[in-house]
Design a protein around this motif. Structure first.
Motif, PDB file in Angstrom:
ATOM      1  N   UNK A  44       0.828  -1.198   0.000  1.00  0.00           N
ATOM      2  CA  UNK A  44       0.000   0.000   0.000  1.00  0.00           C
ATOM      3  C   UNK A  44       0.867   1.254   0.000  1.00  0.00           C
ATOM      4  N   UNK A  45       0.805   1.974  -1.104  1.00  0.00           N
ATOM      5  CA  UNK A  45       1.521   3.229  -1.273  1.00  0.00           C
ATOM      6  C   UNK A  45       0.824   4.000  -2.379  1.00  0.00           C
ATOM      7  N   UNK A  46       1.242   5.203  -2.632  1.00  0.00           N
ATOM      8  CA  UNK A  46       0.610   6.046  -3.645  1.00  0.00           C
ATOM      9  C   UNK A  46       1.183   5.715  -5.019  1.00  0.00           C
ATOM     10  N   UNK A  47       0.338   5.177  -5.892  1.00  0.00           N
ATOM     11  CA  UNK A  47       0.725   4.805  -7.252  1.00  0.00           C
ATOM     12  C   UNK A  47       0.351   5.887  -8.263  1.00  0.00           C
ATOM     13  N   UNK A  48       0.035   7.092  -7.785  1.00  0.00           N
ATOM     14  CA  UNK A  48      -0.413   8.166  -8.659  1.00  0.00           C
ATOM     15  C   UNK A  48       0.495   8.403  -9.845  1.00  0.00           C
ATOM     16  N   UNK A  49      -0.129   8.732 -10.953  1.00  0.00           N
ATOM     17  CA  UNK A  49       0.604   9.001 -12.182  1.00  0.00           C
ATOM     18  C   UNK A  49       0.831   7.778 -13.041  1.00  0.00           C
ATOM     19  N   UNK A  50       0.540   6.602 -12.486  1.00  0.00           N
ATOM     20  CA  UNK A  50       0.706   5.355 -13.234  1.00  0.00           C
ATOM     21  C   UNK A  50      -0.610   4.582 -13.209  1.00  0.00           C
ATOM     22  N   UNK A  51      -0.946   3.915 -14.308  1.00  0.00           N
ATOM     23  CA  UNK A  51      -2.141   3.074 -14.285  1.00  0.00           C
ATOM     24  C   UNK A  51      -1.989   1.969 -13.240  1.00  0.00           C
ATOM     25  N   UNK A  52      -3.100   1.588 -12.625  1.00  0.00           N
ATOM     26  CA  UNK A  52      -3.074   0.549 -11.608  1.00  0.00           C
ATOM     27  C   UNK A  52      -4.391  -0.229 -11.669  1.00  0.00           C
ATOM     28  N   UNK A  53      -4.294  -1.538 -11.553  1.00  0.00           N
ATOM     29  CA  UNK A  53      -5.470  -2.396 -11.417  1.00  0.00           C
ATOM     30  C   UNK A  53      -5.356  -3.059 -10.056  1.00  0.00           C
ATOM     31  N   UNK A  54      -6.376  -2.873  -9.226  1.00  0.00           N
ATOM     32  CA  UNK A  54      -6.292  -3.349  -7.850  1.00  0.00           C
ATOM     33  C   UNK A  54      -7.678  -3.756  -7.361  1.00  0.00           C
ATOM     34  N   UNK A  55      -7.736  -4.774  -6.535  1.00  0.00           N
ATOM     35  CA  UNK A  55      -8.966  -5.113  -5.837  1.00  0.00           C
ATOM     36  C   UNK A  55      -9.079  -4.121  -4.678  1.00  0.00           C
ATOM     37  N   UNK A  56      -9.818  -3.063  -4.899  1.00  0.00           N
ATOM     38  CA  UNK A  56      -9.846  -1.971  -3.932  1.00  0.00           C
ATOM     39  C   UNK A  56     -10.512  -2.372  -2.619  1.00  0.00           C
TER      40      UNK A  56
ATOM     41  N   UNK B 299      -2.870   9.240  -6.409  1.00  0.00           N
ATOM     42  CA  UNK B 299      -3.069  10.678  -6.502  1.00  0.00           C
ATOM     43  C   UNK B 299      -2.669  11.139  -7.890  1.00  0.00           C
ATOM     44  N   UNK B 300      -3.647  11.633  -8.621  1.00  0.00           N
ATOM     45  CA  UNK B 300      -3.397  12.181  -9.947  1.00  0.00           C
ATOM     46  C   UNK B 300      -3.668  13.671  -9.962  1.00  0.00           C
ATOM     47  N   UNK B 301      -3.678  14.230 -11.141  1.00  0.00           N
ATOM     48  CA  UNK B 301      -3.917  15.664 -11.274  1.00  0.00           C
ATOM     49  C   UNK B 301      -5.372  16.024 -10.978  1.00  0.00           C
ATOM     50  N   UNK B 302      -6.306  15.119 -11.323  1.00  0.00           N
ATOM     51  CA  UNK B 302      -7.729  15.433 -11.217  1.00  0.00           C
ATOM     52  C   UNK B 302      -8.497  14.540 -10.237  1.00  0.00           C
ATOM     53  N   UNK B 303      -7.831  13.524  -9.669  1.00  0.00           N
ATOM     54  CA  UNK B 303      -8.528  12.517  -8.867  1.00  0.00           C
ATOM     55  C   UNK B 303      -7.577  11.935  -7.832  1.00  0.00           C
ATOM     56  N   UNK B 304      -8.138  11.535  -6.685  1.00  0.00           N
ATOM     57  CA  UNK B 304      -7.341  10.870  -5.655  1.00  0.00           C
ATOM     58  C   UNK B 304      -8.170   9.754  -5.021  1.00  0.00           C
ATOM     59  N   UNK B 305      -7.513   8.628  -4.736  1.00  0.00           N
ATOM     60  CA  UNK B 305      -8.144   7.506  -4.036  1.00  0.00           C
ATOM     61  C   UNK B 305      -7.387   7.296  -2.734  1.00  0.00           C
ATOM     62  N   UNK B 306      -8.127   7.304  -1.623  1.00  0.00           N
ATOM     63  CA  UNK B 306      -7.522   7.017  -0.326  1.00  0.00           C
ATOM     64  C   UNK B 306      -8.241   5.844   0.322  1.00  0.00           C
ATOM     65  N   UNK B 307      -7.527   5.157   1.200  1.00  0.00           N
ATOM     66  CA  UNK B 307      -8.080   4.067   2.001  1.00  0.00           C
ATOM     67  C   UNK B 307      -8.135   4.557   3.433  1.00  0.00           C
TER      68      UNK B 307
END
Length: 146
Positions: free
Chosen positions: A12-24, A40-48
């Motif tokens: 678990x770490x920030x994969x922003x800027x790269x495509x990722x496929x994950x069982x969220x 964390x991207x330019x327009x969107x962020x996913x946090x747990x």
């Protein structure tokens, strides 16, 4: 990225800027921290998020950010309203429920179950700095003061 072992192989770490496929759902379940930025991207962020029994996210508002919160495990009381002193809309939510919060709406998610509340949250645009990991709510509150 292939994640077939419930997030354990992911790290678990920030994969922003790269495509990722994950069982969220699995990634959220294994997250031990109050908040971990997963992407964390330019327009969107996913946090747990992991909210301990009897605790909450804390009443908050994001003025320029819409938020989507999804309960992966546990039970919560979702509270929303137009201002901190008028969060009158209350709804019990549990696994499989989403809380969608428009920018400018005050909200809180309170763990009312007997297990940690596991949630993932999507912010558009991002709300937290790239790589955010906050072990506890106190850590998050300290970070927000800076």
């Amino acid at each position: 990225m292939n994640d077939n072992k419930c997030g354990r192989s992911l790290g678990l770490r920030d994969f922003g800027g790269k495509p990722i496929a994950v069982n969220i759902d699995c990634a959220a379940k294994i997250n031990p921290n109050y908040r971990t930025a997963l992407w964390t991207g330019e327009h969107l962020q996913v946090t747990l998020m992991c909210i301990p029994v009897g605790e909450d996210i804390g009443a908050e508002v994001h003025c320029g950010t819409d938020q989507f919160l999804f309960v992966v495990s546990g039970k919560a009381l979702a509270v929303t309203g137009p201002c901190r002193d008028n969060m009158h809309c209350r709804k019990k939510v549990e696994c499989g429920c989403a809380l969608i919060v428009p920018a400018g709406t005050w909200h809180n998610l309170i763990n009312i179950g007997n297990t940690p509340l596991k949630v993932y949250s999507i912010y558009a645009p991002p709300q937290h700095p790239f790589g955010t990991v906050e072990r506890t709510k106190c850590d998050a509150q300290r970070a927000e003061k800076y």
